[in-house]
Motif scaffolding. Structure first.
Motif, PDB file in Angstrom:
ATOM      1  N   ASN A  18       0.982  -1.069  -0.053  1.00 45.82           N
ATOM      2  CA  ASN A  18       0.162   0.182   0.075  1.00 45.82           C
ATOM      3  C   ASN A  18       0.714   1.189   0.035  1.00 45.82           C
ATOM      4  N   ALA A  19       0.392   2.181  -0.698  1.00 50.41           N
ATOM      5  CA  ALA A  19       1.016   3.619  -0.771  1.00 50.41           C
ATOM      6  C   ALA A  19       0.123   4.604   0.109  1.00 50.41           C
ATOM      7  N   THR A  20       0.754   5.533   0.823  1.00 48.84           N
ATOM      8  CA  THR A  20       0.018   6.550   1.509  1.00 48.84           C
ATOM      9  C   THR A  20       0.779   7.791   1.220  1.00 48.84           C
ATOM     10  N   MET A  21      -0.002   8.739   0.816  1.00 44.55           N
ATOM     11  CA  MET A  21       0.517  10.205   0.322  1.00 44.55           C
ATOM     12  C   MET A  21      -0.138  11.398   1.237  1.00 44.55           C
ATOM     13  N   LEU A  74      -4.004  10.086   0.758  1.00 40.61           N
ATOM     14  CA  LEU A  74      -4.556   9.295  -0.501  1.00 40.61           C
ATOM     15  C   LEU A  74      -3.873   8.158  -0.275  1.00 40.61           C
ATOM     16  N   LEU A  75      -4.709   6.864  -0.137  1.00 45.97           N
ATOM     17  CA  LEU A  75      -4.026   5.572   0.115  1.00 45.97           C
ATOM     18  C   LEU A  75      -4.367   4.899  -1.226  1.00 45.97           C
ATOM     19  N   ILE A  76      -3.213   4.214  -1.698  1.00 46.82           N
ATOM     20  CA  ILE A  76      -3.433   3.410  -2.924  1.00 46.82           C
ATOM     21  C   ILE A  76      -3.325   1.963  -2.470  1.00 46.82           C
ATOM     22  N   THR A  77      -4.209   1.001  -2.301  1.00 47.47           N
ATOM     23  CA  THR A  77      -3.947  -0.418  -1.945  1.00 47.47           C
ATOM     24  C   THR A  77      -3.524  -1.369  -2.958  1.00 47.47           C
ATOM     25  N   ALA A  78      -2.881  -2.390  -2.680  1.00 45.13           N
ATOM     26  CA  ALA A  78      -2.353  -3.203  -3.590  1.00 45.13           C
ATOM     27  C   ALA A  78      -1.826  -2.454  -4.763  1.00 45.13           C
TER      28      ALA A  78
END
Lengths: 112, 119
Positions: A18-21, A74-78
């Motif tokens: 996961n990416a969190t910005m 903003l969270l991008i999962t997988a």
């Protein structure tokens, strides 16, 4: 002048993680919008969250807004390699104008 | 679906010359804007293109350097005048609209950008 700051400025992760910005801003807003930009091309609109909303979802994207802290995430999962891009938040400030004030952006690299 | 196009997509120009960038939308929109993105930087608003009247410029941008036209609700031009290498940037138009581009919450959509290099 720039409204806000994104952090981190750069983020490198492995595919599937996961990416969190994060995005912070300074004034009262009507809404906050997140965009993606691939390699200096045009901006792709991802999601808009209004000032009276706290969370929105769109596919693998999750956006939160905390107006008391003047911040959004903003969270991008997988994540996928195709998510590699720069991500910008932009605020439409209270006052009636539709113009956007952009943050500095986060450059996300997703390694296969 | 609605489309925002810009011409040219890229150009390489000599200093002292001018370049006019076109932004075309295939549906009527209420608001059109022009932004600049300098290399490695974020976007900065140049001006709001007003239909039938003079554009509204942001601090640091002037009409003599960046004249803008908006003759109707689907088209606008931005001219970068008397260019210098410092004008090398991506120039993007954006719209807030009605019809196919309308978002319930006034999402702002961007064209593909014009990459300008000034030698």
């Amino acid at each position: 002048s720039q409204q806000g700051e994104e952090d981190p400025q750069a983020l490198s992760i492995q595919e599937g993680e996961n990416a969190t910005m994060n995005c912070s801003y300074k004034t009262s807003i009507n809404n906050l919008q997140w965009y993606r930009q691939n390699s200096g091309r045009g901006l792709v609109h991802l999601i808009l969250i209004r000032s009276n909303e706290r969370e929105k979802h769109s596919g693998r994207l999750r956006v939160t807004l905390d107006t008391s802290k003047k911040s959004s995430s903003l969270l991008i999962t997988a994540s996928r390699a195709a998510d590699t891009a720069s991500y910008f938040c932009a605020t439409q400030n209270q006052g009636g104008s539709e113009k956007l004030v952009f943050g500095k952006g986060t450059k996300l690299t997703v390694n296969p | 679906s609605a489309v925002i196009s810009q011409k040219p997509s890229r150009d390489i120009c000599q200093r002292g010359t001018s370049l006019t960038i076109q932004c075309q939308v295939d549906s009527q929109v209420t608001m059109m804007f022009w932004y600049r993105q300098q290399p490695g930087q974020s976007l900065t608003l140049i001006a709001t293109a007003n239909q039938g009247s003079e554009a509204t410029y942001e601090s640091g941008f002037v009409i003599d350097k960046f004249p803008i036209s908006r003759p109707n609700l689907t088209f606008s031009t931005l001219t970068v005048s008397n260019m210098s290498p410092e004008d090398s940037s991506i120039y993007l138009c954006s719209v807030v609209g009605t019809g196919p581009l309308a978002g319930y919450y006034n999402e702002q959509f961007f064209g593909p950008g014009t990459r300008l290099t000034v030698l």
